[in-house]
Design an enzyme around this catalytic site. Structure first.
Site, mmCIF file in Angstrom:
data_model
loop_
_atom_site.group_PDB
_atom_site.id
_atom_site.type_symbol
_atom_site.label_atom_id
_atom_site.label_comp_id
_atom_site.label_asym_id
_atom_site.label_seq_id
_atom_site.Cartn_x
_atom_site.Cartn_y
_atom_site.Cartn_z
ATOM 1 N N HIS A 83 -15.730 -35.338 13.804
ATOM 2 C CA HIS A 83 -14.768 -36.325 13.483
ATOM 3 C C HIS A 83 -13.423 -36.056 13.468
ATOM 4 O O HIS A 83 -13.228 -34.765 12.654
ATOM 5 C CB HIS A 83 -15.249 -37.264 12.343
ATOM 6 C CG HIS A 83 -16.445 -38.214 12.689
ATOM 7 N ND1 HIS A 83 -17.529 -37.782 12.442
ATOM 8 C CD2 HIS A 83 -16.486 -39.296 13.262
ATOM 9 C CE1 HIS A 83 -18.636 -38.577 12.624
ATOM 10 N NE2 HIS A 83 -17.847 -39.588 13.171
ATOM 11 N N GLU A 119 -14.348 -28.221 9.164
ATOM 12 C CA GLU A 119 -12.750 -27.608 9.274
ATOM 13 C C GLU A 119 -12.692 -26.155 8.418
ATOM 14 O O GLU A 119 -11.942 -25.353 8.889
ATOM 15 C CB GLU A 119 -12.049 -28.817 8.495
ATOM 16 C CG GLU A 119 -11.707 -29.781 9.533
ATOM 17 C CD GLU A 119 -12.984 -30.878 9.473
ATOM 18 O OE1 GLU A 119 -12.842 -31.831 10.433
ATOM 19 O OE2 GLU A 119 -14.025 -30.578 8.943
ATOM 20 N N ASP A 133 -7.071 -9.699 15.933
ATOM 21 C CA ASP A 133 -6.328 -9.581 17.051
ATOM 22 C C ASP A 133 -5.111 -8.837 16.496
ATOM 23 O O ASP A 133 -4.253 -7.968 17.474
ATOM 24 C CB ASP A 133 -5.735 -11.004 17.459
ATOM 25 C CG ASP A 133 -4.732 -11.050 18.245
ATOM 26 O OD1 ASP A 133 -4.986 -10.361 19.562
ATOM 27 O OD2 ASP A 133 -3.568 -11.464 18.117
#
Length: 143
Positions: A83, A119, A133
């Site tokens: 959601h 989340e 990275d």
């Protein structure tokens, strides 16, 4: 469509998926914290500490924190049946508790009908991936 016991997003036929309907639930304060840990080889740890966590790409910690916050907000774009939760707070913190370990923590908060675990997981994961990275030019041995 009827849900399988224990798997709220899969129908009883296991052939169809559905987004759970939380409309009958009350909105309540929700929070979740997820932690990702990166094992650093000595070369990466040494360079991070000696450079105050800055590489040619910029501040490793600042960029990773921002990436984690942005990712947490984009969770429903990445997780198909998740959601859209109106997050009220996302906090990403990064610590270096030992020479070979970087710990990334993401805490999300919302007042809503569903939790914010996904989340928090996405925020912590993307922040950790951003660290990788930014230091991969030094070593691909970060895990």
């Amino acid at each position: 469509l009827t849900s399988s016991p224990g798997l709220s997003h899969v129908t009883s036929s296991s052939q169809t998926f559905t987004m759970v309907d939380p409309s009958s639930k009350a909105s309540t304060p929700r929070h979740a914290t997820a932690v990702a840990k990166l094992r650093l080889p000595p070369s990466v740890s040494s360079i991070l500490v000696s450079s105050d966590y800055t590489t040619a790409k910029g501040s490793v910690l600042d960029v990773a924190r921002l990436a984690g916050i942005m990712a947490a907000k984009k969770t429903p774009d990445l997780i198909p049946l998740c959601h859209s939760v109106p997050l009220t707070s996302v906090d990403v913190s990064i610590s270096h508790p030992s020479p070979d370990l970087l710990s990334v923590s993401c805490t999300c908060r919302a007042t809503y009908k569903t939790g914010v675990e996904m989340e928090a997981l996405v925020g912590a994961t993307v922040a950790a991936m951003t660290v990788y990275d930014m230091v991969k030019a030094v070593s691909h041995e970060v895990v």
